[in-house]
Design an enzyme around this catalytic site. Sequence first.
Site, PDB file in Angstrom:
ATOM      1  N   ASP A  55      37.679  35.147  33.346  1.00  0.00           N
ATOM      2  CA  ASP A  55      36.466  35.784  33.851  1.00  0.00           C
ATOM      3  C   ASP A  55      36.820  36.967  34.753  1.00  0.00           C
ATOM      4  O   ASP A  55      36.253  38.053  34.630  1.00  0.00           O
ATOM      5  CB  ASP A  55      35.627  34.752  34.614  1.00  0.00           C
ATOM      6  N   GLU A  57      36.407  33.355  27.572  1.00  0.00           N
ATOM      7  CA  GLU A  57      37.015  33.697  28.861  1.00  0.00           C
ATOM      8  C   GLU A  57      38.353  32.986  29.041  1.00  0.00           C
ATOM      9  O   GLU A  57      39.328  33.582  29.518  1.00  0.00           O
ATOM     10  CB  GLU A  57      36.084  33.344  30.016  1.00  0.00           C
TER      11      GLU A  57
END
Length: 170
Positions: free
Chosen positions: A40, A112
């Site tokens: 992320d 992610e």
Amino acid sequence: MKNTVAGVDYRFTDSQLLLEALTHKSAGSVNNERLEFLGDSVLSLVITGRLFELRPDAREGDLSRMRARLVRGVTLADLALGLGLGKNIRLGEGEWKRGGSRRASILADTLEALLGAIYLDGGYAQCQRVITELFDPLIDKLPSCEELKDAKTRLQEWLQARARPLPVYT
């Protein structure tokens, strides 16, 4: 264990990192949550850099809205779905039966995690390359900065431009 994921131009040196990135928490204690956290942040950094580079005339607020559009869950899930990532996710039996491989949040989180694993396996430059290849087509298709503003912001700017009082929200 294989060393690649279809649609992603990267070959892992450490196939265990790939396995971990593709393992949902429902499938065991060694799972992709920590890699998701890392991915992320790397994704946000790379997208921020790309927007800064590709949109030299954009203001800070516009850049923030563009980045938010690109790194939001629905965008990541759509990208993961397009890559066929769902068929590679390792899920626990219950999550599998509930269709977890098609759930937007799981797809986004897995993408992610995959980016976090690429970062650990190949370093920043390789991860940046992969993110750029995946996201540059999306950057090219971004709506105008004005269209990215939410309705409340557009209303307030319209009122302010006409020296009208702002609404009172309850």
